[in-house]
Design a protein around this motif. Structure first.
Motif, PDB file in Angstrom:
ATOM      1  N   LEU A 154      -7.480   6.701   2.705  1.00  0.00           N
ATOM      2  CA  LEU A 154      -7.675   5.410   2.988  1.00  0.00           C
ATOM      3  C   LEU A 154      -6.881   4.462   2.144  1.00  0.00           C
ATOM      4  O   LEU A 154      -7.006   4.300   0.838  1.00  0.00           O
ATOM      5  N   ASP A 155      -5.718   3.891   2.558  1.00  0.00           N
ATOM      6  CA  ASP A 155      -4.897   3.192   1.794  1.00  0.00           C
ATOM      7  C   ASP A 155      -5.259   1.812   1.448  1.00  0.00           C
ATOM      8  O   ASP A 155      -5.231   0.921   2.541  1.00  0.00           O
ATOM      9  N   GLU A 156      -5.752   1.398   0.185  1.00  0.00           N
ATOM     10  CA  GLU A 156      -6.231   0.042   0.140  1.00  0.00           C
ATOM     11  C   GLU A 156      -5.292  -0.843  -0.623  1.00  0.00           C
ATOM     12  O   GLU A 156      -5.770  -1.552  -1.555  1.00  0.00           O
ATOM     13  N   ALA A 157      -4.123  -0.825  -0.381  1.00  0.00           N
ATOM     14  CA  ALA A 157      -3.063  -1.382  -1.364  1.00  0.00           C
ATOM     15  C   ALA A 157      -3.347  -3.098  -1.326  1.00  0.00           C
ATOM     16  O   ALA A 157      -3.125  -3.574  -2.309  1.00  0.00           O
ATOM     17  N   TYR A 158      -4.141  -3.286  -0.141  1.00  0.00           N
ATOM     18  CA  TYR A 158      -4.413  -4.841  -0.049  1.00  0.00           C
ATOM     19  C   TYR A 158      -5.706  -5.199  -0.008  1.00  0.00           C
ATOM     20  O   TYR A 158      -6.244  -6.452   0.197  1.00  0.00           O
ATOM     21  N   LEU A 159      -6.364  -4.520  -0.557  1.00  0.00           N
ATOM     22  CA  LEU A 159      -7.871  -4.559  -0.405  1.00  0.00           C
ATOM     23  C   LEU A 159      -8.408  -5.864  -1.181  1.00  0.00           C
ATOM     24  O   LEU A 159      -9.028  -6.600  -0.777  1.00  0.00           O
ATOM     25  N   ARG A 209      -5.031   3.104  -4.460  1.00  0.00           N
ATOM     26  CA  ARG A 209      -5.104   1.582  -4.898  1.00  0.00           C
ATOM     27  C   ARG A 209      -3.722   1.487  -5.701  1.00  0.00           C
ATOM     28  O   ARG A 209      -3.403   2.369  -6.194  1.00  0.00           O
ATOM     29  N   THR A 210      -3.653   0.249  -5.772  1.00  0.00           N
ATOM     30  CA  THR A 210      -2.250  -0.100  -6.610  1.00  0.00           C
ATOM     31  C   THR A 210      -2.228  -1.120  -7.360  1.00  0.00           C
ATOM     32  O   THR A 210      -2.944  -2.109  -7.155  1.00  0.00           O
ATOM     33  N   PHE A 211      -1.411  -1.416  -8.375  1.00  0.00           N
ATOM     34  CA  PHE A 211      -1.098  -2.374  -9.428  1.00  0.00           C
ATOM     35  C   PHE A 211      -0.082  -3.437  -8.989  1.00  0.00           C
ATOM     36  O   PHE A 211       0.077  -4.483  -9.481  1.00  0.00           O
ATOM     37  N   SER A 212       0.568  -2.784  -7.927  1.00  0.00           N
ATOM     38  CA  SER A 212       2.010  -3.595  -7.652  1.00  0.00           C
ATOM     39  C   SER A 212       1.620  -5.051  -6.834  1.00  0.00           C
ATOM     40  O   SER A 212       2.487  -5.750  -7.211  1.00  0.00           O
ATOM     41  N   LYS A 213       0.599  -4.952  -6.099  1.00  0.00           N
ATOM     42  CA  LYS A 213       0.496  -6.254  -5.418  1.00  0.00           C
ATOM     43  C   LYS A 213      -0.274  -7.320  -6.039  1.00  0.00           C
ATOM     44  O   LYS A 213       0.191  -8.429  -6.688  1.00  0.00           O
ATOM     45  N   ILE A 214      -1.547  -7.337  -6.124  1.00  0.00           N
ATOM     46  CA  ILE A 214      -2.392  -8.162  -6.851  1.00  0.00           C
ATOM     47  C   ILE A 214      -2.139  -8.181  -8.274  1.00  0.00           C
ATOM     48  O   ILE A 214      -2.250  -9.703  -8.824  1.00  0.00           O
ATOM     49  N   GLY A 249       3.154   4.394  -8.935  1.00  0.00           N
ATOM     50  CA  GLY A 249       3.053   3.803  -7.773  1.00  0.00           C
ATOM     51  C   GLY A 249       1.882   4.474  -6.810  1.00  0.00           C
ATOM     52  O   GLY A 249       1.770   5.594  -6.988  1.00  0.00           O
ATOM     53  N   SER A 250       1.442   3.977  -5.906  1.00  0.00           N
ATOM     54  CA  SER A 250       0.635   4.758  -5.080  1.00  0.00           C
ATOM     55  C   SER A 250       1.270   5.526  -4.203  1.00  0.00           C
ATOM     56  O   SER A 250       0.771   6.616  -3.504  1.00  0.00           O
ATOM     57  N   ASN A 251       2.601   5.137  -3.962  1.00  0.00           N
ATOM     58  CA  ASN A 251       3.523   5.904  -3.119  1.00  0.00           C
ATOM     59  C   ASN A 251       3.516   7.339  -3.732  1.00  0.00           C
ATOM     60  O   ASN A 251       3.444   8.554  -2.932  1.00  0.00           O
ATOM     61  N   LEU A 281       6.638  -1.969 -12.196  1.00  0.00           N
ATOM     62  CA  LEU A 281       6.445  -1.002 -13.139  1.00  0.00           C
ATOM     63  C   LEU A 281       5.974   0.148 -12.705  1.00  0.00           C
ATOM     64  O   LEU A 281       6.168   1.172 -13.373  1.00  0.00           O
ATOM     65  N   ARG A 282       5.440   0.091 -11.411  1.00  0.00           N
ATOM     66  CA  ARG A 282       5.056   1.400 -10.702  1.00  0.00           C
ATOM     67  C   ARG A 282       3.654   2.066 -11.467  1.00  0.00           C
ATOM     68  O   ARG A 282       3.817   3.188 -11.870  1.00  0.00           O
ATOM     69  N   VAL A 283       2.570   1.565 -10.928  1.00  0.00           N
ATOM     70  CA  VAL A 283       1.288   2.178 -11.261  1.00  0.00           C
ATOM     71  C   VAL A 283       0.481   2.173 -10.089  1.00  0.00           C
ATOM     72  O   VAL A 283       0.146   1.115  -9.511  1.00  0.00           O
TER      73      VAL A 283
HETATM   74  C1  LIG Z   1       2.869  -1.799  -0.984  1.00  0.00           C
HETATM   75  C2  LIG Z   1       2.036  -0.914  -0.329  1.00  0.00           C
HETATM   76  C3  LIG Z   1       1.719   0.231  -1.148  1.00  0.00           C
HETATM   77  C4  LIG Z   1       1.629   0.331  -2.824  1.00  0.00           C
HETATM   78  O1  LIG Z   1       2.884   0.865  -2.941  1.00  0.00           O
HETATM   79  P1  LIG Z   1       2.978   1.109  -4.525  1.00  0.00           P
HETATM   80  O2  LIG Z   1       3.798   2.523  -4.565  1.00  0.00           O
HETATM   81  O3  LIG Z   1       1.680   1.158  -5.240  1.00  0.00           O
HETATM   82  O4  LIG Z   1       4.085  -0.071  -5.008  1.00  0.00           O
HETATM   83  C5  LIG Z   1       0.730   1.421  -0.635  1.00  0.00           C
HETATM   84  N1  LIG Z   1       0.373   1.244   0.711  1.00  0.00           N
HETATM   85  C6  LIG Z   1       0.708   0.223   1.709  1.00  0.00           C
HETATM   86  C7  LIG Z   1       0.484   0.159   2.877  1.00  0.00           C
HETATM   87  C8  LIG Z   1       1.690  -0.762   0.994  1.00  0.00           C
HETATM   88  O5  LIG Z   1       2.070  -1.805   1.822  1.00  0.00           O
END
Ligand SMILES: *Cc1c(COP(=O)(O)O)cnc(C)c1O
Length: 378
Positions: free
Chosen positions: A204-209, A234-239, A99-101, A245-247
């Motif tokens: 620069l957290d682009e989770a929702y880019l 960036r994250t695979f979680s959202k889009i 996850g990007s976390n 799965l956490r990447v």
């Molecule tokens: C959901 C979110 C993430 C993504 O977290 P993951 O660990 O990739 O699931 C990251 N930053 C923000 C601001 C979010 O809301």
């Protein structure tokens, strides 16, 4: 005097509370005996996981999960190779995370610690203070823009500059930000990068880019050439609908990627997740479908909320945060009894706001029906 183990935890830990995630569907089913529940609490993709990922997962399983007794490729070659192509960047500048976390935490471990401070906005993502305090760094919260600003509750980048000093290790910026949905104009981020001292790392957290309109979306990839202190996550979680799965990953300079990799657990991303993420990158149709549907549903949902006198924050993400004009936690509780899970924002110091993930058309209808029932009874 006896010493408790809590006393033994370092000072940063005392300022922390365990992160409270969106309420799980199974919890609510168990507690209220409900069978049909709509969860719009964690900004998950309402259309599930990208079909290409499901196919990859099925193929992986039918091949007997051949390699599950092996450790994953700790260097993530195959996935990094695809990401490098996608972003036209060297593999040495990519860091994979659980996850990007995970990447946010790794960044904190490298660039923060006692005597250092992390700078981020009021009403920003809850993970920033967690990762900073976990390494005993100071947290500096920049007051957000006011409720009357063009971008209400948004990041105030001038304010960020005032909070940065010689001990600042990391600045966290989310655009679009969670839980507000607000975003920064590309030119504003660029001007900020020009003004930030070169020794301060900017995440620069682009989770929702992907959910942003083309015209609002920054070309952060290009900035990486000019700002060696920039880390884009960036994250695979959202889009891609892969939250379970956490990447996630970071793009940065090779120097920063090397530093982050030194503290990374050798096998932080599991085999199945990497395999699925590779497949996801080929599923452009799902990305287009998800973003286009989100844009349409987001517009109609915010219109419906505004029509009920509930002011919405501007959002370029896959959720809407709106002002209930009264304490929102009781409304959240009442919504639960209607089988709808949204997110109360009291823990973000926004006690009168609720955040709702943009769902499918049907989910949004169920949400609005439940909301109407709750408002009528309130
Ligand atoms: C959901 C979110 C993430 C993504 O977290 P993951 O660990 O990739 O699931 C990251 N930053 C923000 C601001 C979010 O809301």
């Amino acid at each position: 005097m006896s010493i408790t183990l809590s006393d033994q935890a370092h000072a940063g830990i005392h300022g922390l509370h365990t992160y409270v995630p969106g309420k799980p569907i199974e919890d609510l089913k168990r507690e209220l005996g409900l069978t049909s529940i709509v969860k719009l609490a964690s900004n998950e993709n309402p259309f599930g996981t990208a079909p290409a990922v499901k196919r990859a997962l099925a193929a992986f399983a039918s091949e007997g999960g051949n390699d599950l007794h092996r450790y994953p490729d700790g260097n993530g070659f195959a996935l990094k190779h695809k990401l490098a192509e996608r972003h036209d960047i060297e593999m040495s500048r990519i860091t994979l995370g659980n996850g990007s976390n995970d990447v946010l935490e790794l960044t904190a471990r490298v660039f923060l610690g006692p005597g250092k401070n992390a700078v981020f906005s009021q009403y920003a993502f809850a993970v920033y203070p967690i990762v900073a305090r976990a390494v005993n760094a100071e947290t500096r919260v920049v007051p957000a823009l006011g409720a009357e600003a063009d971008m209400p509750y948004g990041h105030d980048l001038d304010g960020f500059l005032e909070h940065i000093d010689e001990n600042t290790g990391v600045v966290f910026i989310a655009s679009p930000n969670n839980p507000t949905g607000t975003w920064l104009a590309p030119g504003a981020i660029e001007a900020f990068m020009d003004a930030v001292p070169a020794g301060v790392v900017v995440v620069l957290d682009e989770a929702y880019l992907e959910y942003q309109a083309d015209s609002e979306r920054p070309n952060s990839r290009a900035w990486l050439e000019r700002y060696p202190n920039l880390i884009v996550t960036r994250t695979f979680s959202k889009i891609y609908g892969m939250a379970g799965l956490r990447v996630g990953y970071a793009l940065s300079s090779a120097e920063v990627a090397d530093l982050i990799n030194r503290v990374r657990q050798p096998f932080n991303v599991n085999i199945v997740a990497m395999h699925c993420a590779e497949a996801a990158l080929a599923d452009d149709d799902f990305v287009v479908y998800s973003t286009e549907t989100n844009a349409v549903q987001r517009a109609s949902l915010s219109q419906e909320l505004e029509a009920r006198g509930l002011a919405c924050l501007p959002s370029q993400a896959n959720f809407i945060t709106f002002d209930c004009g009264r304490a929102s936690t009781p409304l959240f509780d009442a919504m639960l009894r209607e089988g709808v899970i949204v997110r109360p924002l009291a823990s973000y110091e926004m006690p009168e706001h609720l955040r709702v993930t943009v769902g499918s058309e049907e989910e949004n209808r169920i949400f609005l029906t439940a909301l109407d029932a709750v408002l009528a009874g309130a």
